[in-house]
Design an enzyme around this catalytic site. Structure first.
Site: not given
Length: 220
Positions: A75, A78-79, A145, A160, A176
């Protein structure tokens, strides 16, 4: 593997680097035959993570006091932060008789079933791993994600799911790697709910469903 063999761990407000190291230890222990399959449900302190083949330019700007870490999952960027449910299954795909694609399908299905429990329709989008809402519309938005790593058949990292986290931190990235799609949360999709579910309630629902799907080898 019986359903009761899938141990579920709940830990909140965790440091990402510390949990990453623990994942590696759990994974190695299972590879060595000394560990047990786990589903770890957690919530991280604010952090950005960039997958091993992710593009650094998708970090548009780094907010003060927040770290961006290059990690070993699939991937892009992301956060993670408070209000977001992060789930790390540490399982042997060999023991479960699953390939990687079937495993990712199961992660997605567990999220889809969890959202459905609260009346929200989550869907897959072709070519975009994870779970989405409003598929095919001008408001297509991501709610979950997924990024995994598999070593000698044993998994780490995972999914997530945005439950009740603020969305402003996502403005600092192309989530992403997408530049034309939004991000949402379960609570945002339940605006009219009198009492939306807590993070713990969502975690328990998702972990239970994921355990069922993993031990039955089905994606839905």
């Amino acid at each position: 593997m019986d359903r009761q063999d899938m141990k579920i761990i709940y830990e909140w407000d965790t440091d990402y680097r510390s949990m990453w190291e623990r994942q590696r230890e759990w994974q190695q222990s299972l590879i060595d035959g000394a560990g047990e399959p786990l589903i770890v449900c957690t919530e991280h302190k604010p952090v950005y993570t960039l997958g091993r083949h992710g593009h650094a330019e998708n970090m548009l700007h780094l907010p003060d006091g927040v770290e961006c870490i290059r990690i070993d999952r699939g991937g892009d960027i992301t956060y993670h932060g408070p209000g977001q449910l992060v789930v790390y299954p540490i399982v042997s795909l060999h023991a479960l008789k699953l390939g990687v694609k079937a495993y990712v399908d199961i992660l997605e299905q567990a999220v889809i079933d969890t959202l459905s429990h609260w009346g929200v329709r989550g869907e897959r989008v072709e070519g975009a791993t994870g779970v989405w809402i409003g598929k095919g519309s001008s408001r297509e938005r991501k709610v979950c994600a997924i990024g995994v790593k598999v070593s000698r058949g044993v998994t780490m990292h995972g999914l997530a799911l945005c439950v009740c986290n603020p969305l402003e931190p996502f403005h600092a990235i192309n989530p992403c790697g997408f530049v034309d799609k939004g991000v949402t949360t379960l609570h945002r999709e339940l605006e009219d709910a009198v009492e939306p579910p807590s993070l713990r309630q969502v975690a328990e629902c998702l972990a239970t469903r994921l355990s069922e799907l993993l031990t039955s080898g089905r994606k839905g």
